[in-house]
Design a protein around this motif. Sequence first.
Motif, PDB file in Angstrom:
ATOM      1  N   SER A  91       0.864  -1.176   0.000  1.00  0.00           N
ATOM      2  CA  SER A  91       0.000   0.000   0.000  1.00  0.00           C
ATOM      3  C   SER A  91       0.899   1.223   0.000  1.00  0.00           C
ATOM      4  O   SER A  91       2.058   1.148   0.389  1.00  0.00           O
ATOM      5  CB  SER A  91      -0.937   0.009   1.215  1.00  0.00           C
ATOM      6  OG  SER A  91      -0.202   0.232   2.396  1.00  0.00           O
ATOM      7  N   LEU A 134      -1.209   6.913  -2.223  1.00  0.00           N
ATOM      8  CA  LEU A 134      -2.282   7.105  -3.193  1.00  0.00           C
ATOM      9  C   LEU A 134      -3.214   5.903  -3.291  1.00  0.00           C
ATOM     10  O   LEU A 134      -4.265   5.989  -3.915  1.00  0.00           O
ATOM     11  CB  LEU A 134      -1.692   7.405  -4.580  1.00  0.00           C
ATOM     12  CG  LEU A 134      -0.877   8.683  -4.695  1.00  0.00           C
ATOM     13  CD1 LEU A 134      -0.320   8.841  -6.106  1.00  0.00           C
ATOM     14  CD2 LEU A 134      -1.713   9.903  -4.317  1.00  0.00           C
ATOM     15  N   GLU A 135      -2.854   4.777  -2.705  1.00  0.00           N
ATOM     16  CA  GLU A 135      -3.672   3.560  -2.766  1.00  0.00           C
ATOM     17  C   GLU A 135      -3.524   2.820  -1.442  1.00  0.00           C
ATOM     18  O   GLU A 135      -2.596   2.045  -1.252  1.00  0.00           O
ATOM     19  CB  GLU A 135      -3.226   2.688  -3.941  1.00  0.00           C
ATOM     20  CG  GLU A 135      -4.000   1.387  -4.091  1.00  0.00           C
ATOM     21  CD  GLU A 135      -5.489   1.599  -4.258  1.00  0.00           C
ATOM     22  OE1 GLU A 135      -6.205   1.399  -3.259  1.00  0.00           O
ATOM     23  OE2 GLU A 135      -5.923   1.972  -5.349  1.00  0.00           O
ATOM     24  N   LYS A 136      -4.459   3.120  -0.529  1.00  0.00           N
ATOM     25  CA  LYS A 136      -4.363   2.536   0.815  1.00  0.00           C
ATOM     26  C   LYS A 136      -4.693   1.052   0.818  1.00  0.00           C
ATOM     27  O   LYS A 136      -4.222   0.302   1.673  1.00  0.00           O
ATOM     28  CB  LYS A 136      -5.306   3.280   1.772  1.00  0.00           C
ATOM     29  CG  LYS A 136      -4.974   4.758   1.942  1.00  0.00           C
ATOM     30  CD  LYS A 136      -3.570   4.967   2.466  1.00  0.00           C
ATOM     31  CE  LYS A 136      -3.284   6.440   2.697  1.00  0.00           C
ATOM     32  NZ  LYS A 136      -1.892   6.667   3.154  1.00  0.00           N
ATOM     33  N   GLN A 137      -5.559   0.616  -0.110  1.00  0.00           N
ATOM     34  CA  GLN A 137      -5.878  -0.806  -0.179  1.00  0.00           C
ATOM     35  C   GLN A 137      -4.676  -1.553  -0.737  1.00  0.00           C
ATOM     36  O   GLN A 137      -4.016  -1.083  -1.671  1.00  0.00           O
ATOM     37  CB  GLN A 137      -7.087  -1.035  -1.068  1.00  0.00           C
ATOM     38  CG  GLN A 137      -7.515  -2.480  -1.117  1.00  0.00           C
ATOM     39  CD  GLN A 137      -8.659  -2.697  -2.094  1.00  0.00           C
ATOM     40  OE1 GLN A 137      -9.327  -1.745  -2.463  1.00  0.00           O
ATOM     41  NE2 GLN A 137      -8.858  -3.929  -2.497  1.00  0.00           N
ATOM     42  N   GLU A 138      -4.401  -2.718  -0.188  1.00  0.00           N
ATOM     43  CA  GLU A 138      -3.231  -3.478  -0.635  1.00  0.00           C
ATOM     44  C   GLU A 138      -3.366  -3.893  -2.096  1.00  0.00           C
ATOM     45  O   GLU A 138      -4.435  -4.267  -2.551  1.00  0.00           O
ATOM     46  CB  GLU A 138      -3.005  -4.697   0.257  1.00  0.00           C
ATOM     47  CG  GLU A 138      -4.092  -5.741   0.261  1.00  0.00           C
ATOM     48  CD  GLU A 138      -5.278  -5.353   1.099  1.00  0.00           C
ATOM     49  OE1 GLU A 138      -6.284  -6.081   1.060  1.00  0.00           O
ATOM     50  OE2 GLU A 138      -5.217  -4.305   1.775  1.00  0.00           O
ATOM     51  N   PHE A 139      -2.282  -3.779  -2.822  1.00  0.00           N
ATOM     52  CA  PHE A 139      -2.215  -4.183  -4.222  1.00  0.00           C
ATOM     53  C   PHE A 139      -0.833  -4.773  -4.455  1.00  0.00           C
ATOM     54  O   PHE A 139       0.032  -4.771  -3.577  1.00  0.00           O
ATOM     55  CB  PHE A 139      -2.447  -2.975  -5.157  1.00  0.00           C
ATOM     56  CG  PHE A 139      -1.337  -1.962  -5.108  1.00  0.00           C
ATOM     57  CD1 PHE A 139      -0.326  -1.972  -6.048  1.00  0.00           C
ATOM     58  CD2 PHE A 139      -1.299  -1.000  -4.103  1.00  0.00           C
ATOM     59  CE1 PHE A 139       0.712  -1.048  -5.997  1.00  0.00           C
ATOM     60  CE2 PHE A 139      -0.270  -0.075  -4.037  1.00  0.00           C
ATOM     61  CZ  PHE A 139       0.742  -0.099  -4.993  1.00  0.00           C
ATOM     62  N   ARG A 198     -13.332  -7.141  -4.025  1.00  0.00           N
ATOM     63  CA  ARG A 198     -13.334  -5.699  -3.785  1.00  0.00           C
ATOM     64  C   ARG A 198     -14.685  -5.059  -4.105  1.00  0.00           C
ATOM     65  O   ARG A 198     -14.801  -3.845  -4.148  1.00  0.00           O
ATOM     66  CB  ARG A 198     -12.216  -5.039  -4.590  1.00  0.00           C
ATOM     67  CG  ARG A 198     -10.824  -5.532  -4.197  1.00  0.00           C
ATOM     68  CD  ARG A 198      -9.704  -4.806  -4.930  1.00  0.00           C
ATOM     69  NE  ARG A 198      -9.788  -4.973  -6.374  1.00  0.00           N
ATOM     70  CZ  ARG A 198      -9.866  -3.961  -7.235  1.00  0.00           C
ATOM     71  NH1 ARG A 198      -9.882  -2.720  -6.811  1.00  0.00           N
ATOM     72  NH2 ARG A 198      -9.918  -4.210  -8.536  1.00  0.00           N
ATOM     73  N   TRP A 252      -4.329  -7.174  -7.983  1.00  0.00           N
ATOM     74  CA  TRP A 252      -4.732  -7.400  -6.589  1.00  0.00           C
ATOM     75  C   TRP A 252      -4.627  -8.885  -6.297  1.00  0.00           C
ATOM     76  O   TRP A 252      -5.217  -9.705  -7.013  1.00  0.00           O
ATOM     77  CB  TRP A 252      -6.153  -6.877  -6.365  1.00  0.00           C
ATOM     78  CG  TRP A 252      -6.192  -5.384  -6.375  1.00  0.00           C
ATOM     79  CD1 TRP A 252      -6.146  -4.545  -5.295  1.00  0.00           C
ATOM     80  CD2 TRP A 252      -6.256  -4.537  -7.530  1.00  0.00           C
ATOM     81  NE1 TRP A 252      -6.186  -3.242  -5.703  1.00  0.00           N
ATOM     82  CE2 TRP A 252      -6.246  -3.205  -7.073  1.00  0.00           C
ATOM     83  CE3 TRP A 252      -6.307  -4.780  -8.910  1.00  0.00           C
ATOM     84  CZ2 TRP A 252      -6.289  -2.112  -7.945  1.00  0.00           C
ATOM     85  CZ3 TRP A 252      -6.357  -3.694  -9.780  1.00  0.00           C
ATOM     86  CH2 TRP A 252      -6.349  -2.387  -9.293  1.00  0.00           C
ATOM     87  N   THR A 273     -15.901   0.252  -1.657  1.00  0.00           N
ATOM     88  CA  THR A 273     -15.044   0.946  -2.601  1.00  0.00           C
ATOM     89  C   THR A 273     -15.753   2.112  -3.273  1.00  0.00           C
ATOM     90  O   THR A 273     -15.099   2.927  -3.912  1.00  0.00           O
ATOM     91  CB  THR A 273     -14.566  -0.026  -3.691  1.00  0.00           C
ATOM     92  OG1 THR A 273     -15.704  -0.632  -4.305  1.00  0.00           O
ATOM     93  CG2 THR A 273     -13.699  -1.110  -3.091  1.00  0.00           C
ATOM     94  N   TYR A 277     -11.763   3.816   2.446  1.00  0.00           N
ATOM     95  CA  TYR A 277     -12.124   2.418   2.638  1.00  0.00           C
ATOM     96  C   TYR A 277     -12.529   2.210   4.094  1.00  0.00           C
ATOM     97  O   TYR A 277     -11.849   2.632   5.017  1.00  0.00           O
ATOM     98  CB  TYR A 277     -10.935   1.506   2.303  1.00  0.00           C
ATOM     99  CG  TYR A 277     -10.530   1.602   0.864  1.00  0.00           C
ATOM    100  CD1 TYR A 277     -11.123   0.790  -0.100  1.00  0.00           C
ATOM    101  CD2 TYR A 277      -9.583   2.522   0.456  1.00  0.00           C
ATOM    102  CE1 TYR A 277     -10.783   0.887  -1.433  1.00  0.00           C
ATOM    103  CE2 TYR A 277      -9.242   2.638  -0.883  1.00  0.00           C
ATOM    104  CZ  TYR A 277      -9.846   1.817  -1.814  1.00  0.00           C
ATOM    105  OH  TYR A 277      -9.497   1.925  -3.136  1.00  0.00           O
TER     106      TYR A 277
END
Length: 295
Positions: free
Chosen positions: A74, A77-82, A199, A228, A281, A286
Amino acid sequence: MRERNALPWVENLSRDVRYAVRGFGRNPIFTVTVIATLALGIGATTAVFSVVDRILFRSLPYAHDERLVSFGLSQSLEKQEFTLGGFFYEWRDNQKPFEAVTFERGVSECNLTEGNPLHLHCESVAGNFLSTLGIPLQIGRNFLPQEDEPNGPKSAIISDALWLDRYNRDPGVLHRTIDVDDRAIPIVGVLPRDFEMPRLQAVDILVPAQMDPAVQHTVNSGIGYPMWAFARLKSGVSVAQAREEMEPLFLHTQQWIPPQIRPDFICKFVLSATGRCRMLTRLRGYFWARCLRFF
């Protein structure tokens, strides 16, 4: 002493109530408006809570979802894990705590170009995506290994909604093709009615990603395309054990990130606690319910 001190308070309350009642009697339209507004407000609040409660706290429609995890990186700019393609294949090929590892690429817009054109949402996933999540199909089969190879045969699994709206739930749909963006793709299966992506994004058609691991080490500065990742823990393996075993792999691949932006990336491991970890989402940010986070 207490009784004497309490009486003025009671008298004041009684006087205020009598005054309000007389006021309501003099202006019945205002009274009805106030009561209706309060009723609507209370009703709306209850309805909103009920909707959010169902979204946040119902179980995921996956088999043994207590063993499912999502994991990755994470950043601001993208707190959700990717994750990234180069990382994913390094993790997949060297991990030990999971019985299966899979990914999704993200939903993209597509068009049904046969008959009456229709705007759809398509998603490319790993060939083992549905089997890893434990999702049985209503009819048909899952993707075959050769269909997930680069330049392999085309195939599609459609949603229950599309099956109903376009084909009237005809079982013969498995012997048909669907024209997506002017390409005829054989339909091999239909998703269950309660299917949800991890998601929560809407999807009409799943297709195999057909990604080449070697290519992922050559594109996007050698770290690959974003995706993801999800995995199913081996029986008897705890989240703590999985985290400990995966940490060296995370630290190793984190060195592939350019030094100037590396501090902005954090490794993350998320367990779907008893299947009740829900991601909204469509809201800004989130909101997580009953989740265990690591790293």
